[in-house]
Design an enzyme around this catalytic site. Structure first.
Site, mmCIF file in Angstrom:
data_model
loop_
_atom_site.group_PDB
_atom_site.id
_atom_site.type_symbol
_atom_site.label_atom_id
_atom_site.label_comp_id
_atom_site.label_asym_id
_atom_site.label_seq_id
_atom_site.Cartn_x
_atom_site.Cartn_y
_atom_site.Cartn_z
ATOM 1 N N ASN A 1 21.179 -33.338 -9.418
ATOM 2 C CA ASN A 1 19.751 -33.599 -9.656
ATOM 3 C C ASN A 1 19.628 -34.941 -10.380
ATOM 4 O O ASN A 1 20.098 -35.077 -11.513
ATOM 5 C CB ASN A 1 19.184 -32.452 -10.496
ATOM 6 C CG ASN A 1 17.721 -32.648 -10.859
ATOM 7 O OD1 ASN A 1 17.150 -33.711 -10.656
ATOM 8 N ND2 ASN A 1 17.115 -31.614 -11.410
ATOM 9 N N HIS B 1 12.616 -32.483 -3.787
ATOM 10 C CA HIS B 1 13.377 -32.826 -4.990
ATOM 11 C C HIS B 1 14.687 -32.044 -4.963
ATOM 12 O O HIS B 1 14.708 -30.848 -4.664
ATOM 13 C CB HIS B 1 12.545 -32.472 -6.224
ATOM 14 C CG HIS B 1 13.324 -32.584 -7.489
ATOM 15 N ND1 HIS B 1 14.130 -33.663 -7.773
ATOM 16 C CD2 HIS B 1 13.458 -31.734 -8.546
ATOM 17 C CE1 HIS B 1 14.701 -33.483 -8.943
ATOM 18 N NE2 HIS B 1 14.311 -32.323 -9.430
ATOM 19 N N CYS C 1 10.814 -35.423 -12.624
ATOM 20 C CA CYS C 1 11.321 -35.396 -11.239
ATOM 21 C C CYS C 1 10.240 -35.655 -10.198
ATOM 22 O O CYS C 1 10.545 -35.935 -9.040
ATOM 23 C CB CYS C 1 11.999 -34.067 -10.961
ATOM 24 S SG CYS C 1 13.263 -33.701 -12.171
HETATM 25 N N1 ACO Z 1 29.258 -21.894 -15.545
HETATM 26 C C1 ACO Z 1 29.481 -20.575 -15.712
HETATM 27 N N2 ACO Z 1 28.552 -19.746 -16.204
HETATM 28 C C2 ACO Z 1 27.372 -20.268 -16.546
HETATM 29 C C3 ACO Z 1 27.068 -21.636 -16.403
HETATM 30 C C4 ACO Z 1 28.080 -22.454 -15.880
HETATM 31 N N3 ACO Z 1 27.893 -23.788 -15.678
HETATM 32 N N4 ACO Z 1 25.808 -21.855 -16.823
HETATM 33 C C5 ACO Z 1 25.315 -20.664 -17.218
HETATM 34 N N5 ACO Z 1 26.261 -19.705 -17.049
HETATM 35 C C6 ACO Z 1 26.164 -18.287 -17.342
HETATM 36 C C7 ACO Z 1 25.099 -17.974 -18.361
HETATM 37 O O1 ACO Z 1 25.595 -18.142 -19.679
HETATM 38 C C8 ACO Z 1 24.778 -16.528 -18.043
HETATM 39 O O2 ACO Z 1 25.758 -15.738 -18.630
HETATM 40 P P1 ACO Z 1 25.356 -14.319 -19.297
HETATM 41 O O3 ACO Z 1 24.805 -13.501 -18.152
HETATM 42 O O4 ACO Z 1 26.650 -13.832 -19.827
HETATM 43 O O5 ACO Z 1 24.342 -14.664 -20.324
HETATM 44 C C9 ACO Z 1 24.987 -16.454 -16.539
HETATM 45 O O6 ACO Z 1 25.751 -17.606 -16.168
HETATM 46 C C10 ACO Z 1 23.686 -16.473 -15.748
HETATM 47 O O7 ACO Z 1 22.862 -17.512 -16.261
HETATM 48 P P2 ACO Z 1 21.457 -17.800 -15.634
HETATM 49 O O8 ACO Z 1 20.811 -18.916 -16.387
HETATM 50 O O9 ACO Z 1 20.697 -16.544 -15.456
HETATM 51 O O10 ACO Z 1 21.885 -18.325 -14.183
HETATM 52 P P3 ACO Z 1 20.984 -18.638 -12.963
HETATM 53 O O11 ACO Z 1 21.428 -17.877 -11.796
HETATM 54 O O12 ACO Z 1 19.515 -18.604 -13.325
HETATM 55 O O13 ACO Z 1 21.358 -20.162 -12.679
HETATM 56 C C11 ACO Z 1 20.504 -22.362 -13.046
HETATM 57 C C12 ACO Z 1 21.126 -21.140 -13.669
HETATM 58 C C13 ACO Z 1 21.479 -22.936 -12.036
HETATM 59 C C14 ACO Z 1 20.253 -23.389 -14.144
HETATM 60 C C15 ACO Z 1 19.193 -21.987 -12.337
HETATM 61 O O14 ACO Z 1 18.383 -21.223 -13.204
HETATM 62 C C16 ACO Z 1 18.413 -23.189 -11.897
HETATM 63 O O15 ACO Z 1 18.835 -23.950 -11.041
HETATM 64 N N6 ACO Z 1 17.200 -23.373 -12.422
HETATM 65 C C17 ACO Z 1 16.359 -24.494 -12.059
HETATM 66 C C18 ACO Z 1 16.838 -25.678 -12.780
HETATM 67 C C19 ACO Z 1 16.153 -26.929 -12.303
HETATM 68 O O16 ACO Z 1 15.714 -27.003 -11.193
HETATM 69 N N7 ACO Z 1 16.138 -27.890 -13.179
HETATM 70 C C20 ACO Z 1 15.688 -29.168 -12.825
HETATM 71 C C21 ACO Z 1 14.324 -29.438 -13.215
HETATM 72 S S1 ACO Z 1 14.011 -31.056 -12.776
HETATM 73 C C22 ACO Z 1 13.524 -32.022 -14.078
HETATM 74 O O17 ACO Z 1 12.353 -32.194 -14.295
HETATM 75 C C23 ACO Z 1 14.579 -32.686 -14.947
#
Ligand code: ACO
Length: 360
Positions: A312, A282, A138
């Protein structure tokens, strides 16, 4: 993990590059054109509820994303790059024959080799051109901005076409709700030019800083397809050709890295925050951008956000947002703009831009 402060090419210098360039000849690198390509197909959060157990409410509240674009099965990263590139050339008022450098940033190249940049060069009918790809996830567009700027400043190249392009839909596990809801496809491009006397309104690339930390490579990666795990029936069955991510870890690091990178590029060029008209971050997650806004004490309306409609798009994210911000007039006379990104690697970077009121 590393200390994320004080990274980049001026680490050992106390003299900011903007100041260095004041005292030397006024050859500058400017953005002379930008362009975008987003695929036609829209995939909404409601569409995703038919693929995985999720809801529109969960996706919007955790990420800010409402929909993303998905390339057609036969539409490749190079196809989108060519369309964005043509638009950037048109906006620069240049033709393919004027370009002598093509750099593409992507983690989803058409093939491992040859480079996507060579496919773009051929499709645009460019000749006698240096063309290559850069893989910095990214942060890719910030990386190629710095590489192209340095090559233009060397005096050996005149006009560079730089493109971030991604077909992330091709490496997503569409049964994994924790990743498939986050990403989209698209391409963004810019023409960078070396100009001795840039005209009024030109957007100058003032300075860029880059950084990396491979010790965190295991929080965002694709295990298969390289020489460690070449493609085989077993590797496909194990899902090694899909993007893997520890979202929570990425989130924490992303906020810290982007804040440090944005503040450092301003500090070393003696630019106060109040002179920053727009930050183009980003587009990973609106909560990351909101935390950045809080920590930098800059209101959210100074941050350009389009992830609600595009998700993203990795290396395409910053140039797509830049093209949009330019079209919306968010880069006005005399203002500074900061591009800032983080990505797999880990990699990160920030670029300081400035639009000049009158000829230098
Ligand atoms: N729908 C419903 N529930 C979901 C989903 C979904 N799409 N995805 C995960 N959950 C659930 C999980 O299973 C978990 O359930 P549990 O508590 O029963 O285990 C719960 O939601 C919470 O999951 P978390 O991973 O803790 O959720 P979080 O609030 O951290 O959000 C997210 C997840 C959106 C991925 C966040 O961590 C994030 O945005 N991280 C950064 C990601 C990012 O920026 N990536 C790009 C990098 S760029 C590159 O180089 C490609």
């Amino acid at each position: 993990m590393s200390d994320y402060s004080n990274s980049g090419r001026n680490r050992d210098s106390n003299v900011p590059s903007a100041v260095q360039s004041e005292s030397s000849a006024r050859t500058t690198v400017t953005i002379t054109g930008t362009g975008s390509c987003i695929p036609e197909k829209i995939l909404t959060n409601d569409d995703l509820t038919k693929l995985v157990e999720t809801t529109d409410e969960w996706i919007v509240s955790r990420t800010g994303i409402r929909e993303r674009r998905i390339a057609a099965p036969n539409e490749t990263a190079s196809d989108m790059a060519v369309r964005a590139g043509v638009r950037a050339l048109e906006s620069a008022g240049l033709g393919p024959g004027d370009i002598d450098l093509v750099i593409v940033a992507t983690i989803t190249p058409d093939m491992l080799f040859p480079s996507t940049a060579c496919l773009v060069q051929d499709r645009l009918g460019m000749r006698n051109v240096c063309a290559f790809d850069v893989e910095a996830a990214c942060s890719g567009f910030i990386y190629i901005t710095e590489i192209a700027s340095a090559m233009l400043q060397s005096g050996r190249f005149r006009h560079a076409l730089i493109i971030g392009t991604e077909k992330l839909s091709s490496i997503l596990d569409w049964s994994d709700r924790s990743t498939c809801v986050l990403f989209g496809d698209g391409a963004g491009a810019a023409v960078l030019s070396r100009e001795d006397n840039p005209g009024e309104g030109r957007v100058e690339v003032v300075d860029t800083l880059l950084g990396s930390d491979g010790s965190a490579s295991n929080i965002l990666y694709m295990p298969g397809g390289g020489c460690r795990i070449p493609a085989s029936a077993d590797s496909v069955a194990a899902g090694y050709h899909f993007l893997k991510m520890n979202g929570r870890e990425v989130f924490k690091v992303a906020v810290r890295i982007m804040e440090r990178a944005a503040l450092e590029i301003l500090q070393r060029n003696n630019v106060p925050l109040e002179k920053v008209r727009c930050i183009i971050p980003h587009q990973a997650n609106v909560r990351i951008i909101e935390m950045l806004s809080e920590r930098m004490k800059l209101p959210m309306d100074r941050f350009h956000v389009n992830l609600d409609l595009l998700g993203n798009t990795s290396a395409a994210s910053v140039p797509l947002a830049l093209d949009e911000a330019m079209a919306e007039g968010k880069i006005s006379d005399g203002d500074y703009v900061v591009l800032v990104a983080f990505g797999a690697g880990l990699t990160w970077g920030a670029t300081l831009l400035r639009r000049h009121e009158k000829s230098l």
